[in-house]
Each structure stands twice: as structure tokens, then as C-alpha cells.
Scaffold this motif. Structure first.
Motif, PDB file in Angstrom:
ATOM      1  N   SER A  15      -0.670 -16.859  -0.484  1.00 22.76           N
ATOM      2  CA  SER A  15      -1.797 -16.570   0.385  1.00 22.76           C
ATOM      3  C   SER A  15      -2.398 -17.820   0.988  1.00 22.76           C
ATOM      4  O   SER A  15      -2.233 -18.913   0.478  1.00 22.76           O
ATOM      5  N   CYS A 194       3.903 -19.986   6.151  1.00 19.81           N
ATOM      6  CA  CYS A 194       3.983 -18.737   6.915  1.00 19.81           C
ATOM      7  C   CYS A 194       3.925 -17.539   5.986  1.00 19.81           C
ATOM      8  O   CYS A 194       3.256 -16.539   6.261  1.00 19.81           O
ATOM      9  N   LYS A 197       0.306 -17.146   4.663  1.00 22.11           N
ATOM     10  CA  LYS A 197      -0.560 -16.552   5.675  1.00 22.11           C
ATOM     11  C   LYS A 197      -0.263 -15.070   5.839  1.00 22.11           C
ATOM     12  O   LYS A 197      -1.184 -14.243   5.916  1.00 22.11           O
ATOM     13  N   SER A 198       1.012 -14.710   5.882  1.00 24.67           N
ATOM     14  CA  SER A 198       1.403 -13.317   6.085  1.00 24.67           C
ATOM     15  C   SER A 198       1.023 -12.439   4.903  1.00 24.67           C
ATOM     16  O   SER A 198       0.569 -11.312   5.071  1.00 24.67           O
ATOM     17  N   TRP A 199       1.232 -12.945   3.676  1.00 25.22           N
ATOM     18  CA  TRP A 199       0.857 -12.160   2.494  1.00 25.22           C
ATOM     19  C   TRP A 199      -0.643 -11.935   2.469  1.00 25.22           C
ATOM     20  O   TRP A 199      -1.114 -10.829   2.236  1.00 25.22           O
ATOM     21  N   SER A 201      -2.823 -11.901   4.840  1.00 25.33           N
ATOM     22  CA  SER A 201      -3.328 -11.041   5.910  1.00 25.33           C
ATOM     23  C   SER A 201      -2.711  -9.653   5.882  1.00 25.33           C
ATOM     24  O   SER A 201      -3.054  -8.794   6.696  1.00 25.33           O
ATOM     25  N   GLY A 202      -1.762  -9.411   4.961  1.00 27.32           N
ATOM     26  CA  GLY A 202      -1.121  -8.102   4.879  1.00 27.32           C
ATOM     27  C   GLY A 202      -0.214  -7.818   6.057  1.00 27.32           C
ATOM     28  O   GLY A 202      -0.087  -6.673   6.497  1.00 27.32           O
ATOM     29  N   ASP A 203       0.441  -8.853   6.587  1.00 27.77           N
ATOM     30  CA  ASP A 203       1.310  -8.713   7.760  1.00 27.77           C
ATOM     31  C   ASP A 203       2.696  -8.254   7.324  1.00 27.77           C
ATOM     32  O   ASP A 203       3.597  -9.057   7.089  1.00 27.77           O
ATOM     33  N   GLU A 204       2.874  -6.944   7.202  1.00 25.17           N
ATOM     34  CA  GLU A 204       4.130  -6.387   6.711  1.00 25.17           C
ATOM     35  C   GLU A 204       5.302  -6.727   7.623  1.00 25.17           C
ATOM     36  O   GLU A 204       6.396  -7.058   7.158  1.00 25.17           O
ATOM     37  N   LYS A 205       5.082  -6.635   8.928  1.00 31.14           N
ATOM     38  CA  LYS A 205       6.157  -6.906   9.875  1.00 31.14           C
ATOM     39  C   LYS A 205       6.680  -8.320   9.728  1.00 31.14           C
ATOM     40  O   LYS A 205       7.894  -8.556   9.681  1.00 31.14           O
ATOM     41  N   ASN A 206       5.776  -9.284   9.636  1.00 24.21           N
ATOM     42  CA  ASN A 206       6.198 -10.670   9.515  1.00 24.21           C
ATOM     43  C   ASN A 206       6.853 -10.951   8.169  1.00 24.21           C
ATOM     44  O   ASN A 206       7.829 -11.701   8.081  1.00 24.21           O
TER      45      ASN A 206
END
Length: 261
Positions: A15, A194, A197-199, A201-206
Motif C-alpha cells: 500500500s 505501482c 498504490k494499486s492495492w 486504492s483498490g484498483d482491481e484492473k491495474n
């Protein structure tokens, strides 16, 4: 670096933002409710607090289920190492290892005389520590502390021994893991940030895209991901938990879209 810290720090998402909004899923079978969240074994203070729904569910649960119970007091048995890092690397790769060791302030001699899987994890953990992340601030540790405070029992889907066996049984004692660590070194920092940041923010696609870009043989992917997820699913729906009517929260590592279907 201890075996316990190595195992609770591999194959992860992390995170980065000031308030965590990671993805989590609800599931139910045979009257047992589950809340599943992608595990975060290494982190920093910026990862917290976790979503309120996650901590509320835990406080109302009959059990916390983790990849492994870190406080089980288990002492894994190490196999006799017959393959060392220096045995599986070319001259070019040995030079790569020396350069990486220098940047991480590690002994190249020590790395060369570790089994490949151990050298790979040592490189990964040391780099994460340099970036400011530690196992002590991982989500597993955080949830275990919350569970103990609420007198909630903790269960492990795996043991440290089974995780050790999984690594040592790979071809050439984990040569692929080590080669990957060397080849990806130049991009590791950016990729890790990356993922962090993605984990967060909950960015499943990324996250799914990052997983798809990961180079891994079918054999290693089956051992580290597919087979483990299948085994976990069987255990979660077994009589071990359903007969106890445990309303539970489960932290699972590297769950991809295809694994959830």
C-alpha cells in the motif's frame, strides 16, 4: 533474516496512500460467512486504518483465518541444501548478483552460498526494507493483534513447514525465483510502488494487469498460486470450519480474477 519474516513477506501486494481502501469480497456457504481480503504481509503506517467494514466484521467473527498462523510457534525443518546460488548462475548473472548485493549492502559471498530460493527472498525483503516497509507492519500482523485483543482464535491455511517445502521443491531449489529477481531488478522499485498504490486504492484492473505482466513458468505459477488457492478453497469449505459455524475473515495472497471464478 528469519524464515518467518521471509515467508510472511513474499508474493505480495502493498500500500501507498494515506487511507487504505483495498478490495475485499463477501462469500457464504453452508451458513458460514466469509470476508476475504488480499493479504498484505509487509507494509508501513500509511496502510492504516483498514476499511471500517473489515475491522467491524473481524470483531463480530468467530475466527481469523490467515495464510499461516505467524504465532503458532512452529519450527520448520530445513532440508539439506545440495544446490547453491553459485551453482545455478552464469558468469553474467553472478556479476549481476554482486552489483545488487552492493546496492543492498549485502554480502555477495553469503548470497552465493544460499540456496537460490533463499537468495531471491533475501534480495526482495532487503529491498522492501530499504523502501521503508517491514513485516511487523503487515496486514497479517495487524489483524492478528486485533483478533487477540478481541479474544478471537486465529487459524492458518498453511504451515511454515509446508511453505518451506513448496520453495525447496522447486527446480534447482528455486532457480527461477532467483533469476527473476535478478532480471527484474531494474524495474522492481517502480513495479513495487505501482503495486503499493494499486492495492491501497483498490484498483482491481491495474492489479490484474500487473499480475498478467509477471513472467512465471506454468510450473511455478501452479505451485505458488493456482494450487494454493484451490487448496485454500477446499479448506475454507471443509467440515473443519463449517461444523464450528465460524463466521470468519480470511486473508489470501495474490487472488486474481481467474482464481475467483
Amino acid at each position: 533474516m528469519s524464515l518467518r519474516n521471509w515467508f510472511t513477506s513474499g508474493f505480495l501486494f502493498f500500500s501507498f496512500f494515506s487511507h487504505a481502501t483495498p478490495m475485499y469480497w463477501m462469500a457464504e456457504k453452508k451458513g458460514v460467512e466469509y470476508l476475504l481480503i488480499g493479504t498484505v504481509h509487509v507494509g508501513d503506517k500509511s496502510m492504516y486504518p483498514l476499511p471500517r467494514e473489515v475491522t467491524r466484521f473481524l470483531k463480530q467473527s468467530n475466527g481469523l483465518i490467515l495464510e499461516a498462523d505467524l504465532d503458532a510457534g512452529e519450527s520448520p525443518t530445513y532440508p539439506t541444501d545440495s544446490v547453491m546460488t553459485e551453482d545455478v548462475l552464469s558468469d553474467v548473472q553472478k556479476n549481476q548478483l554482486k552489483q545488487i548485493a552492493k546496492k543492498l549492502q549485502l554480502s555477495p559471498y553469503r548470497l552465493s552460498h544460499l540456496p537460490p530460493w533463499s537468495a531471491a527472498i533475501t534480495i526482495q525483503i532487503t529491498q522492501l526494507n530499504q523502501l521503508g516497509y517491514s513485516a511487523a507492519l503487515g496486514v497479517d500482523r495487524h489483524l492478528i493483534a486485533l483478533a487477540k485483543k478481541e479474544h478471537i482464535p486465529v487459524y492458518g491455511l498453511e504451515t511454515l513447514q509446508s511453505q518451506l517445502d513448496m520453495l525447496t521443491e522447486q527446480n534447482d531449489s528455486g532457480k527461477e525465483l532467483l533469476i527473476s529477481a535478478l532480471d527484474d531488478w531494474k524495474h522492481n522499485k517502480n513495479n513495487l510502488l505501482c503495486m503499493l498504490k494499486s492495492w491501497k486504492s483498490g484498483d482491481e484492473k491495474n492489479l490484474n494487469e500487473l499480475v498478467r505482466q509477471t513472467s512465471m513458468s506454468k510450473q511455478l505459477s501452479r505451485a505458488l498460486e493456482t494450487n494454493r488457492n484451490k487448496n485454500w478453497a477446499k479448506k475454507l469449505t471443509s467440515e473443519t470450519f463449517s461444523t464450528k459455524k465460524i463466521r470468519q475473515i480470511s486473508c489470501c495472497c495474490r487472488v486474481t480474477a481467474s482464481d475467483r471464478q
